[in-house]
Design an enzyme around this catalytic site. Structure first.
Site, short mmCIF file in Angstrom:
data_model
loop_
_atom_site.label_atom_id
_atom_site.label_comp_id
_atom_site.label_asym_id
_atom_site.label_seq_id
_atom_site.Cartn_x
_atom_site.Cartn_y
_atom_site.Cartn_z
N LYS A 1 41.47 38.03 46.79
CA LYS A 1 42.26 38.30 45.58
C LYS A 1 42.65 36.99 44.88
O LYS A 1 42.68 36.91 43.65
CB LYS A 1 43.51 39.09 45.95
N GLU B 1 39.72 34.66 37.07
CA GLU B 1 40.41 35.24 35.91
C GLU B 1 40.91 34.14 34.98
O GLU B 1 40.75 34.22 33.76
CB GLU B 1 41.58 36.08 36.43
#
Lengths: 328, 328, 328, 328
Positions: free
Chosen positions: B192, B199
């Site tokens: 993650k 991102e």
């Protein structure tokens, strides 16, 4: 030697004076008559137009153009090419883009003129220290101008020799005096351009490092990991035997000694063409230039208050996470 | 299944509700009694303390901790470890640093407890779209919790299958439903974390691109090279068959459709730990991370008005060239 | 409508076929006679020269040039300008540099011709999905060509609408079908160029992220901090509700599903002009482009085995520290 | 003064000898008995163990630890803390991480010991030039050790003074001799760490610049835009009055004078902890460090032949465009 100095701003006038001090004769011209008068007061022959300049030199003439890059240089050199006689020499001593030199040298050749481009480093200090010069042009012409370049260069001075040059043949001894013939026309400004690209990178490395030093007193850090560092003394000590000693560090140490907070500066940093052209050259050659480009971008970024891109980041963050912007 | 949800903020409450909708039973706890009451109103069993939570579950108990990373998560998990019985499962569903998971999982193992870390992506949209989950922990425990994860995940939905998975054995079918078991404890948050690092990079690529589009109307450009582009329509058209279509672009298009100037945003962009930890991980692995780090630094830079480093650049420029700062 | 397709490579032939499927008539020309024959077999009118092309269209003629950027496009458009009559339309559908468009559009205007540039994204997939098009040119001409662009575009399809466009006036509805009129000639290729610049940045963000994931199994890390991650399943799960879902991720997931090690690729990555031109544009606008440039440089770096700069680093390290190079 | 030198490798032995030459007395210890004997031959008192070292000093004792950072330094200092008496001084002269210093200094304080950390720059050249030292610790102790530091420092020498220091009060005169007290324990190594971070950035700026110079002869460029530059002479001339003169440039000029192609170097460049720690510090402070990080990443990249990320780029390009990799 006798030559014309066209453009008598700080740099042009300084070069002219240094040449006269070394026994050369100067015909001086500038659109600003006061600048011409001032130099004439120091012994130069004043001229009132490019034609007058030409008339006051004997062939083969030497025209040293010392004007801002771009239109002023371009139009002056164009005018000189129309005035000059075969065998005359035009020197562009400004900060021209090297591809302009290549083009102009070709045009000069077609008129049997010689074109020489001189990239100089040393800034305003060159007036006293001498100029570090990178010279492009045909060998015969550059050799012919050697007395001029030698007069302008800093000379061997007290800088220690490079050990591996001592016992090696084929090294250009001019390099040790502070000037070199880099190759065909354009190469002088090309090498100077890369010099400035490197300069940007070096400056940014110091800038980021001192930012990290300064940030170490931030109260966002755990209390026992903060240091309130004396940047003035750190810059000074690094001048003394450290791996990162340099002239740019000398200047930093001096600026910090005057005002450790550098409060008189806003930090909006200009850039001239060379930084950008260096990245262009890197891209044409497919050479990675992470540091040189980042140094250039830092200057761009220093001049805006908040980029549109940053707003878009905030907008996306709001979009996916409902994040509102930080209050800080 | 019956499990406790500890931490009933927006994410915790949302996850709890989604689980109840899928037939699971929730014991809800939060220091904020109103949040507990609200969830109880939707069918959850309210609890008044961690001990009460434990009492309202049967062994082996499942504790899902959904709290801010750092101290809140750390202290809660520590308390749960003291309360729990051998065989109980503690799930950290927050944004913890994966090395904390590795450490806590080891401590849990020593007490015969099971530790599972769940990294979730999807932001506030996950509540309706389902959560994309990356899960670390021992295989037996993760398998046992499968009904919970399947309920939370978006499911196969309308997203077209990946062609090369169709005729291939050994692919984890959970991935197509939106969750995977990534490996030992810590690996869920590690994956993650890298997701968030990516991102940042993606966001910054769009940000810079839109900056270039917007800058094309600048009057610093030659008049016949300027374009006054409609960024709203450009973002929209890129959603349609272009190579750079993405969910982040969807969000950008929506934000620009609301206000092409993004005037409601200041552009001071926050960053959470994941971006930084990704660079740390890259450095530990000696992996170059130019883009991911530049994306992080852009956020830092967005939050200061003028760096000390920039002032030092100006000071150096003044030192060597007598350059005064640009007026702009 | 009836138009000529000049250049029947994969893209030109594909566009021509898609247009014919939508009821348009094509006059096809290519230096490769086989390509002309093949398209004629599908219903196109074959032509044997540009003059023949012109003869087989009625005025005002529409010439769609679909050739490699640079010389092939330049010389063909030049020839067409000589052949064309006032009012004819020349479309450059290739990957031209937008400043060439600006120049050519000006030349066209002087001859009362219309010049339109179309940047298309979608790669080989566009043939089936439809092309995302960014179109520059005068409004009247672009409007006149609308049936052609609508036929080529992907159309609204199943992509969900952008919420904020729904209740807003003034949005170009063409954008929702996958094409837009971006402004004057050159702007289509400019927007497409920035699209590619962004594409480089996005791709590099994924590349670095997957590098960090892969490097996590490295034995340079402490044993209890290593994870041997399944990159194939990670890419797949991120397609499902994560913040970083995108078409490029879809392609990555597919490539990894075929071969998680990507062993069939050497990793020497080409770049076309657009990445570089985007950096040029950023520099002309003084826009920081850290990520877009770093993405470009990574491609340059991927194509050399050891840079001269790296050798110089080693030489300096030897110089100040006596460090010999690492054996690794 | 009398002090112990623990660790008699190249640096430790060199420092010991320089101290003895300046009249200080050294008790020498190393696990390598030959190193002890060699130093004893030069006048040092040999010791056979840390206990023996302690016995051969009078209180308050001064222990200078000159060992590799990490375990060797850690375990030795731990052992010394057990042996030392209240008031004794432990100096860590190696390349320790500054947070280790903070921790060890705290432990030392709890035992009424003094802890001093000395970051030294100058590499192997420091043995002859003197060492540039950044010293952390309590003021009283650092002052007490002044004769040692003054003996090791390069001294004022021939380096010109910084003008703005001349007429200013409050400047630390030690800085002009090449050493400073930077603050509490840990700050010495912190400042040295940032020094090395800057060093990486400076080196990379030169590396990229020389890469651009070298690439200018590439046959991928138009023939009339190529220059075959003499990098050896360029490096030399830049030492002479240019803005980018520095000690690192001196070293570059020397390396290039020996072999302009640098063929004896592979270009696989190592990095030590300081570069990475500097980026960590920047991230803790939220300071953008584009250049310093890019310089670090360039070293990582220099050590791999083809990254997984690059392969992924190729795979994506194949996915969307059918592009096969370039043959080059």
């Amino acid at each position: 030697m006798r030559l014309a100095m066209i453009g008598l701003g700080r740099m042009g006038a300084g070069i002219a004076r240094r040449l006269m001090e070394h026994g050369h004769e100067i015909v001086g011209f500038d659109h600003n008559a006061e600048a011409v008068d001032a130099l004439a007061g120091d012994g130069a022959t004043p001229a009132t137009s490019l034609e007058d300049v030409a008339a006051k030199l004997q062939t083969p003439r030497i025209f040293w153009v010392m004007l801002p890059a771009g239109d002023p240089t371009e139009s002056t050199i164009e005018a000189l090419m129309a005035i000059a006689d075969a065998g005359d020499i035009i020197i562009d001593g400004g900060n021209s883009f090297y591809k302009d030199d290549i083009r102009r040298a070709k045009a000069a050749r077609e008129r049997s003129l010689h074109y020489v481009d001189v990239g100089t480093s040393g800034g305003v200090w060159g007036l006293s220290r001498g100029f570090c010069m990178m010279i492009g042009g045909d060998t015969e012409t550059v050799d012919r101008l050697d007395p001029i370049f030698e007069a302008l260069a800093p000379g061997v001075g007290t800088i220690p020799p490079t050990p591996n040059r001592l016992n090696r043949e084929g090294c250009d001894t001019r390099a040790e005096k502070g000037y070199i013939h880099t190759g065909d026309a354009g190469s002088g400004h090309f090498v100077k351009m890369v010099h400035n690209g490197i300069e940007y990178g070096l400056m940014q490395a110091y800038a980021e490092g001192f930012d990290v030093l300064k940030g170490k007193s931030s109260d966002r850090l755990p209390e026992d990991e903060r240091f309130d560092l004396n940047l003035t003394d750190i810059a000074e000590v690094w001048r003394r035997g450290s791996v990162i000693s340099s002239w740019l560090l000398d200047l930093s140490a001096d600026a910090l000694a005057k005002d450790q907070m550098l409060d008189s500066y806003s930090g909006k940093v200009a850039d001239s063409g060379e930084g950008r052209w260096t990245i262009d050259a890197a891209m044409e050659e497919a050479v990675p230039a992470y540091v040189l480009s980042a140094a250039l971008f830092a200057r761009y970024r220093s001049r805006v208050e908040g980029t549109f891109g940053d707003k878009l980041l905030s907008a996306m963050r709001f979009g996916f996470g409902g994040h509102v912007e930080m209050p800080q």
